[in-house]
Design a protein around this motif. Structure first.
Motif, PDB file in Angstrom:
ATOM      1  N   ALA A 170       1.000   9.190   3.431  1.00 46.07           N
ATOM      2  CA  ALA A 170       0.683   9.302   2.024  1.00 46.07           C
ATOM      3  C   ALA A 170      -0.412   8.074   1.762  1.00 46.07           C
ATOM      4  O   ALA A 170      -1.474   8.315   1.186  1.00 46.07           O
ATOM      5  N   ASP A 214      -4.308   8.733   0.493  1.00 49.31           N
ATOM      6  CA  ASP A 214      -4.734   8.118  -0.522  1.00 49.31           C
ATOM      7  C   ASP A 214      -3.833   7.252  -1.327  1.00 49.31           C
ATOM      8  O   ASP A 214      -2.758   7.730  -1.823  1.00 49.31           O
ATOM      9  N   VAL A 267      -4.057   5.501  -3.916  1.00 43.27           N
ATOM     10  CA  VAL A 267      -3.764   5.472  -5.428  1.00 43.27           C
ATOM     11  C   VAL A 267      -2.837   6.522  -5.729  1.00 43.27           C
ATOM     12  O   VAL A 267      -1.683   6.231  -6.430  1.00 43.27           O
ATOM     13  N   ALA A 268      -3.123   7.837  -5.366  1.00 39.93           N
ATOM     14  CA  ALA A 268      -2.123   8.891  -5.512  1.00 39.93           C
ATOM     15  C   ALA A 268      -0.600   8.258  -4.957  1.00 39.93           C
ATOM     16  O   ALA A 268       0.529   8.666  -5.401  1.00 39.93           O
ATOM     17  N   ALA A 269      -0.539   7.773  -3.687  1.00 35.86           N
ATOM     18  CA  ALA A 269       0.884   7.324  -3.220  1.00 35.86           C
ATOM     19  C   ALA A 269       1.401   6.307  -4.128  1.00 35.86           C
ATOM     20  O   ALA A 269       2.665   6.571  -4.562  1.00 35.86           O
ATOM     21  N   GLU A 270       0.563   5.186  -4.593  1.00 35.75           N
ATOM     22  CA  GLU A 270       1.103   4.488  -5.473  1.00 35.75           C
ATOM     23  C   GLU A 270       1.753   5.065  -6.614  1.00 35.75           C
ATOM     24  O   GLU A 270       3.044   4.599  -6.917  1.00 35.75           O
ATOM     25  N   VAL A 271       1.068   5.989  -7.302  1.00 34.15           N
ATOM     26  CA  VAL A 271       1.124   6.493  -8.446  1.00 34.15           C
ATOM     27  C   VAL A 271       2.760   7.195  -8.194  1.00 34.15           C
ATOM     28  O   VAL A 271       3.561   7.651  -9.229  1.00 34.15           O
ATOM     29  N   ALA A 272       2.605   7.929  -7.126  1.00 32.96           N
ATOM     30  CA  ALA A 272       3.874   8.632  -6.707  1.00 32.96           C
ATOM     31  C   ALA A 272       5.265   7.763  -6.476  1.00 32.96           C
ATOM     32  O   ALA A 272       6.231   8.236  -6.056  1.00 32.96           O
ATOM     33  N   GLY A 273       5.014   6.374  -6.555  1.00 30.48           N
ATOM     34  CA  GLY A 273       6.263   5.539  -6.512  1.00 30.48           C
ATOM     35  C   GLY A 273       6.321   4.833  -4.982  1.00 30.48           C
ATOM     36  O   GLY A 273       7.149   4.034  -4.990  1.00 30.48           O
ATOM     37  N   ILE A 274       5.303   4.708  -4.356  1.00 24.88           N
ATOM     38  CA  ILE A 274       5.278   4.208  -3.072  1.00 24.88           C
ATOM     39  C   ILE A 274       4.740   2.739  -2.927  1.00 24.88           C
ATOM     40  O   ILE A 274       3.743   2.488  -3.625  1.00 24.88           O
ATOM     41  N   HIS A 275       5.280   1.617  -2.628  1.00 29.02           N
ATOM     42  CA  HIS A 275       5.009   0.330  -2.716  1.00 29.02           C
ATOM     43  C   HIS A 275       4.015   0.270  -1.503  1.00 29.02           C
ATOM     44  O   HIS A 275       4.264   0.151  -0.518  1.00 29.02           O
TER      45      HIS A 275
END
Lengths: 373, 264
Positions: free
Chosen positions: A216, A220, A222-230
């Motif tokens: 992830a 992407d 940004v999308a990964a971060e928004v999905a909760g990934i540090h």
């Protein structure tokens, strides 16, 4: 859905659909194949096979970093050097204080430590900047050995004395084969057992949520971060896992080569690893293995073919880089996703053709899709 | 605090160098309601969303979720606060399957750690099974379960847009932030997107930024109008529609432009 199928079929499906059990099964088959080859091949072939193995371990680690997490490392040779020098410091004379397994573990841990430091820095960099930073590492680390030439042996390097074959293994091997296990065969076993263990663990990670988070972040951030990934944690963990493999690879390489010197860990080694990973197919463990195999055997093969075609030795040896280049160009033109990627695409096309009209999506087709990766 | 709004901003101010992107913005998303944020290009809508998800830290003002201040919010904290955001583009993971895209959105609910993943322990396998089931259920609810094995790149734009929505919904957020969910959709697709948003309202609160006035007027319970970083109007769709300040600053002009907009 399997009510009508026989018990063995059901048992097989069960093993094959569980991530852990499938990888263990493949590992067992792999081990069998390794045993057959090692016992049948000559000492010379076994050393070659061992070299293939340690390249494979490092390539497996690199394909996880570059293929699954999208971080390009031009410095994995340097991490191999760290593993190798650690091993060499333990095994510089014939009287080892620590058992071999312990040495390998320590070498891996030392490399992990270095990897965590570099990884924390690399996680803040992007694309070409990571490549640049790791490139500096590949160039710089062998220099450390030159600087501390008293402890690290300078240009000449450190000799490595592989510990003797353990008695139980000697006995076991004698029991089955009726002859003594040679040191070369033993080293071949050590390397390939390490490879199999490494690959099982990497495959487990790749198929778990850890691997999914790495992908992830790669696709992407940004999308990964928004999905909760540090992001930092994901990048550093991929880097650390990858360097652990490089460290282990370096450690067993030191055993096989019997010498750890700066000349063995130049930028060329790092680039060779990257080539293996790209040829085989980024992100695929099978691909890493195929790539490492190609790079280990292709030059020899080309030279042999040249000689059998009547070229003199020098000319035959010159054939190797030519074939190497030709294979590289062919793969990039014909299979830009690498050999494993091309095979996967071919198989996907075949199943798509076989399954037409399109299947109703049930859980079983999902599982098939999962497996075919 | 039972009556605290699901989400609130109080006096949020953001400055980029000399430019004030948001100027003392107040807004509230009551529970189970849909708040629309509209305004001409450059009005600060995106900045406002970026504050809501922690990409931008406001210079002044506070952001609250269920009455609790979200200080030091980082984007990766969103699932922890039961918030989910869709991105303006698609932001899909292009080289993994639709199913796995959605599974990433459900990652919050998994508990297995690195070690159990490394060793493929039963706990990790159980997590995988559960995530897969959840993701499939959500895909099914959005009517796109047939595409679970495909990679996003091979799918039509409207389906991909839905996958992005599924990824946001699968974590069962209580607050959904939709950033231009209708961009690039046909009228018909926008219609069903509207139905979806209205259906979401039963389970969560929604804040959306959107250019398509038809959709905004249809699904929003209230609307905040931004212009040059300030709230120039706030009210129900009907009130906003009639507001002279809005008409002057924005609506008439923007509707014409929206109508001429080419789907991306």
């Amino acid at each position: 859905m399997a009510t009508s199928s026989a018990l063995p079929v059901r048992a097989w499906r069960r093993v094959w659909s569980g991530t852990g059990s499938r990888h263990l099964l493949l590992a067992l088959l792999g081990l069998l194949a390794v045993i057959v080859y090692v016992e049948a091949a000559s000492d010379f072939r076994n050393l070659q096979f061992a070299a293939f193995g340690y390249l494979g371990i490092a390539a497996g680690g690199l394909t996880v970093l570059t293929g699954l997490n999208g971080q390009l490392s031009l410095g994995h040779g340097a991490f191999m050097a760290i593993g190798a020098y650690t091993t060499a410091l333990f095994l510089d004379d014939g009287s080892p204080v620590v058992p071999l397994l312990g040495v390998l573990v320590v070498a891996t841990l030392v490399t992990v430590l270095a990897g965590a430091l570099i990884g924390a820095a690399a996680a803040r960099l992007h694309g070409p900047y990571i490549a640049g930073a790791t490139l500096a590492l590949a160039v710089g680390v062998p220099g450390i050995a030159l600087h501390f030439s008293d402890t690290l042996g300078g240009e000449q390097g450190l000799g490595v004395v592989a510990p003797p074959v353990p008695v139980w293994l000697l006995d076991l091997d004698y029991f089955f084969t009726g002859r003594d296990l040679t040191p070369s065969r033993y080293l071949s076993y050590v390397v390939w057992v390490c490879l199999i263990v490494t690959f099982v663990l990497l495959a487990n990670l790749s198929r778990s949520r850890v691997g999914r988070r790495w992908r992830a972040v790669r696709d992407d951030d940004v999308a990964a971060e928004v999905a909760g990934i540090h992001l930092g944690r994901a990048r550093v963990s991929a880097f650390v896992v990858s360097t652990a493999c490089a460290g282990l690879a370096g450690a067993v390489m030191a055993l096989v080569v019997r010498l750890t010197a700066p000349g063995g860990y130049t930028l060329t080694l790092s680039l060779t690893l990257l080539t293996a990973v790209v040829l085989g197919g980024l992100g695929s463990l099978w691909g890493a293995l195929i790539g490492a195999g190609l790079l280990s055997y292709l030059p020899q093969l080309a030279t042999n073919v040249g000689e059998s075609l009547g070229l003199d030795q020098t000319r035959a040896a010159e054939l190797a880089p030519l074939v190497y280049g030709a294979v590289m160009i062919a793969v990039i033109l014909l299979a830009p996703t690498g050999i494993a990627g091309a095979v996967r695409a071919l198989r996907a096309r075949r199943t798509a053709r076989a399954e037409r009209p399109p299947p109703q999506t049930t859980e079983s087709t999902v599982q098939q899709g999962e497996m075919s990766r | 605090m039972p009556h605290a709004p699901a989400f609130a901003m109080n006096g949020v101010t953001v400055r980029f160098g000399g430019i004030t992107a948001l100027d003392a913005v107040d807004l509230e998303v009551p529970r189970g309601r849909v708040l629309g944020v509209i305004g001409p290009n450059g009005a600060g809508k995106t900045t406002l969303f970026n504050v809501a998800c922690g990409f931008v830290t406001p210079a002044e003002g506070s952001v609250r979720r269920d009455g609790q201040p979200l200080t030091g919010l980082k984007p990766h904290h969103l699932p922890r606060h039961r918030m989910a955001r869709t991105l303006q583009g698609l932001g899909l993971f292009e080289r993994v399957s639709v199913l796995e895209n959605v599974m990433v959105g459900a990652d919050r609910t998994a508990t297995s750690g690195f070690l159990s993943s490394l060793l493929a322990l039963p706990r990790s396998a159980a997590d995988e099974r559960r995530l897969r089931e959840r993701a499939l259920t959500t895909l099914d609810e959005l009517g796109i379960a047939d595409y679970a094995d495909r990679v996003p790149g091979s799918l039509p734009y409207a389906i991909r847009k839905r996958v992005a929505l599924a990824r946001a919904l699968v974590g069962e957020p209580e607050l959904l932030l939709l950033d231009e969910p209708a961009s690039g959709l046909s009228d018909e697709e926008m219609e069903s997107l509207g139905d979806l948003i209205l259906a979401c309202r039963e389970r969560m609160s929604v804040m959306l930024v959107e250019h398509h006035m038809d959709l905004v007027m249809r699904v929003c319970d209230s609307i905040v109008v931004l212009d040059f970083g300030r709230v120039i109007a706030h009210g129900t769709p009907d009130e906003v529609r009639e507001d002279p300040a809005v008409l002057a600053a924005y609506l008439g002009d923007e509707v014409d432009r929206t109508a001429a907009e080419v789907p991306r």
